[in-house]
Enzyme design. Structure first.
Site, short mmCIF file in Angstrom:
data_model
loop_
_atom_site.label_atom_id
_atom_site.label_comp_id
_atom_site.label_asym_id
_atom_site.label_seq_id
_atom_site.Cartn_x
_atom_site.Cartn_y
_atom_site.Cartn_z
N GLU A 238 10.60 -20.66 -19.34
CA GLU A 238 11.19 -21.79 -20.08
C GLU A 238 11.96 -21.28 -21.29
O GLU A 238 11.36 -20.61 -22.13
CB GLU A 238 10.08 -22.74 -20.54
N HIS A 259 9.48 -29.44 -20.75
CA HIS A 259 8.12 -29.29 -21.31
C HIS A 259 7.90 -30.24 -22.50
O HIS A 259 7.63 -29.80 -23.62
CB HIS A 259 7.87 -27.83 -21.73
P1 NAD Z 1 -8.85 -29.89 -19.13
O1 NAD Z 1 -9.47 -28.58 -19.46
O2 NAD Z 1 -9.37 -31.11 -19.82
O3 NAD Z 1 -8.98 -30.15 -17.54
C1 NAD Z 1 -8.69 -29.17 -16.60
C2 NAD Z 1 -9.49 -29.50 -15.34
O4 NAD Z 1 -9.12 -28.55 -14.35
C3 NAD Z 1 -11.00 -29.40 -15.52
O5 NAD Z 1 -11.63 -30.54 -14.98
C4 NAD Z 1 -11.37 -28.12 -14.75
O6 NAD Z 1 -12.67 -28.19 -14.19
C5 NAD Z 1 -10.30 -28.13 -13.67
N1 NAD Z 1 -10.07 -26.79 -13.10
C6 NAD Z 1 -10.07 -25.59 -13.72
N2 NAD Z 1 -9.83 -24.60 -12.84
C7 NAD Z 1 -9.67 -25.19 -11.63
C8 NAD Z 1 -9.41 -24.70 -10.33
N3 NAD Z 1 -9.25 -23.40 -10.08
N4 NAD Z 1 -9.32 -25.59 -9.32
C9 NAD Z 1 -9.50 -26.93 -9.55
N5 NAD Z 1 -9.75 -27.45 -10.77
C10 NAD Z 1 -9.84 -26.59 -11.80
O7 NAD Z 1 -7.28 -29.72 -19.34
P2 NAD Z 1 -6.23 -30.87 -19.70
O8 NAD Z 1 -6.27 -31.10 -21.15
O9 NAD Z 1 -6.42 -32.01 -18.78
O10 NAD Z 1 -4.86 -30.09 -19.39
C11 NAD Z 1 -4.45 -29.89 -18.05
C12 NAD Z 1 -3.17 -29.03 -18.01
O11 NAD Z 1 -2.12 -29.69 -18.70
C13 NAD Z 1 -3.30 -27.65 -18.67
O12 NAD Z 1 -2.59 -26.70 -17.88
C14 NAD Z 1 -2.55 -27.81 -19.96
O13 NAD Z 1 -2.08 -26.58 -20.43
C15 NAD Z 1 -1.45 -28.74 -19.52
N6 NAD Z 1 -0.76 -29.45 -20.60
C16 NAD Z 1 0.59 -29.64 -20.49
C17 NAD Z 1 1.29 -30.33 -21.47
C18 NAD Z 1 2.76 -30.58 -21.35
O14 NAD Z 1 3.42 -30.68 -22.36
N7 NAD Z 1 3.28 -30.72 -20.15
C19 NAD Z 1 0.61 -30.79 -22.61
C20 NAD Z 1 -0.76 -30.62 -22.68
C21 NAD Z 1 -1.43 -29.93 -21.67
#
Ligand code: NAD
Length: 286
Positions: A238, A259
Site C-alpha cells: 500500500e 485502507h
Molecule cells: P480480533 O482479534 O478481535 O478478531 C480476530 C478473530 O480472528 C478472532 O476471533 C480470532 O480467533 C480469529 N482468528 C485468528 N486466527 C485465525 C485463523 N487462522 N483462522 C480463523 N480465525 C482466526 O480482530 P479484529 O479487531 O476483529 O480485526 C480483524 C482484522 O481487521 C485484523 O486483521 C485487523 O488488523 C483488521 N483491521 C483493519 C482495519 C482497516 O482499516 N481496514 C481497521 C482495523 C482492523
C-alpha cells in the site's frame, strides 16, 4: 500525567532511527516496521503504542523482552470497519461504482447494471472477533444467512445471531459473500490462495477489510473473472506498485479503497482516547 509531544507523521525509518533514543513513548501507525533495529536504538523507550489495531508491523516479543510495553486500541474502530464492510458488499451487489461513475461522465445507465439483493444470501465470516462478529450481526439484520469460521469455538455466540460455525472449506463452498476479518499471522498469511479460491462458487463475492497479505494476489488474479466481484480495503503493498497488484486494482470486477476502514471521525476520536488511556496505564508499570 503530562507528556511533551513531538508530531512527525511523515518520518522515514532512517530519521526515526536517528531520534528514537530521545523518546519514552513511540506512537505509530502501520507504515513503518518497528523491528529490532528500531527497538535496539530506543534506549529510553517504555511504551510502543500502535494507533489502531494490528500489531503485525511490530516485533512484539522482542520489545517485551527488552522491557517495553506494547499497547494498541483493539476495539475502537470495529464499528467503522464493520460499516465499511457492509458498504463494500452493497457496492458490489448493486454495481454502485459503475453506476455512479457513468452518471458523472454524463451517462444515464438505467437498465445496464442489474444488481442483486443481499437479503437471503449467505455470508461467510472468516474471523469472528471484534469486527467479524459485528459484520455478522449487521448482515443478519439485513436478512443474510451467516456462516462463521474461526479457530476459537464461537458457536454459541454465532447461534445467538441465527448463524452457524462451520469448517473453512464448507464456508468457502457455500457462501455468496466471503468476508475476511482475521489478524495477519503465519496461519492466516495467504489463507486465500489458489486451493481455497477454487472452493468458492462462481459468482460469489470476496471482501477483505483485514490485511492484504491474507490473500495471495497472484491466485486471486487467476480466479477473479469467475467471481461475482472483489472488494478490498487492504492490499499486500500500500499503495500498490507491483504490476500484478495493479492488474488486480484495475480489473473491472474489483473495487479498492485505500485502507480507510478506521478513517471516520468517530473511530479516530475513539482510537485516540483508548490509546491515550492505555499509554497512561502502561507508563505506570514500566
Ligand atoms: P480480533 O482479534 O478481535 O478478531 C480476530 C478473530 O480472528 C478472532 O476471533 C480470532 O480467533 C480469529 N482468528 C485468528 N486466527 C485465525 C485463523 N487462522 N483462522 C480463523 N480465525 C482466526 O480482530 P479484529 O479487531 O476483529 O480485526 C480483524 C482484522 O481487521 C485484523 O486483521 C485487523 O488488523 C483488521 N483491521 C483493519 C482495519 C482497516 O482499516 N481496514 C481497521 C482495523 C482492523
Amino acid at each position: 500525567m503530562r507528556f511533551e509531544v513531538c508530531y512527525s507523521p511523515g518520518i522515514s525509518l532512517e530519521e526515526l532511527l536517528h531520534v528514537v533514543h530521545d523518546y519514552h513513548v513511540l506512537v505509530f501507525r502501520g507504515r513503518l516496521r518497528i523491528g529490532r533495529e528500531v527497538i535496539d536504538r530506543a534506549v529510553n523507550l517504555k511504551v510502543l503504542a500502535r494507533y489502531g489495531i494490528g500489531l503485525d508491523n511490530v516485533d512484539v516479543e522482542y520489545a517485551i523482552r527488552k522491557g517495553i510495553a506494547v499497547v494498541n486500541a483493539p476495539k475502537a474502530s470495529a464499528i467503522s470497519v464493520a460499516e465499511l464492510t457492509i458498504a463494500l458488499m452493497l457496492m458490489v451487489f448493486r454495481r454502485l461504482y459503475s453506476l455512479v461513475h457513468e452518471v458523472k461522465e454524463g451517462g444515464w445507465p438505467k437498465g445496464k447494471y442489474i444488481g442483486r439483493e443481499l437479503y437471503g444470501k449467505t455470508l461467510g465470516v472468516v474471523g469472528f472477533g471484534n469486527i467479524g462478529s459485528r459484520v455478522a450481526r449487521y448482515a443478519s439484520a439485513l436478512g443474510m444467512k451467516v456462516l462463521v469460521y474461526d479457530i476459537r469455538n464461537v458457536s454459541q455466540e454465532v447461534v445467538e445471531i441465527g448463524g452457524r460455525q462451520v469448517e473453512f472449506e464448507e464456508l468457502l463452498s457455500r457462501a455468496d459473500v466471503v468476508s475476511l476479518h482475521v489478524p495477519l499471522t503465519p496461519l492466516t498469511w495467504c489463507m486465500i490462495n489458489d486451493k481455497t479460491l477454487s472452493l468458492m462458487r462462481d459468482g460469489s463475492v470476496l471482501v477483505n477489510t483485514s490485511r492484504g497479505e491474507v490473500i495471495d494476489t497472484y491466485a486471486l488474479l487467476k480466479h477473479v473473472d469467475r467471481l461475482g466481484g472483489v472488494a478490498l480495503d487492504v492490499l499486500e503493498q500500500e499503495p500498490p506498485k507491483d504490476e500484478c497488484l495493479w492488474k488486480l486494482v484495475r480489473h473491472p470486477k474489483v473495487i479498492v479503497t485505500p485502507h480507510i476502514g478506521a478513517e471516520t471521525e468517530e473511530a479516530m476520536d475513539r482510537i485516540a482516547e483508548e490509546l491515550a488511556k492505555n499509554i497512561a496505564e502502561a507508563v505506570k508499570w514500566v
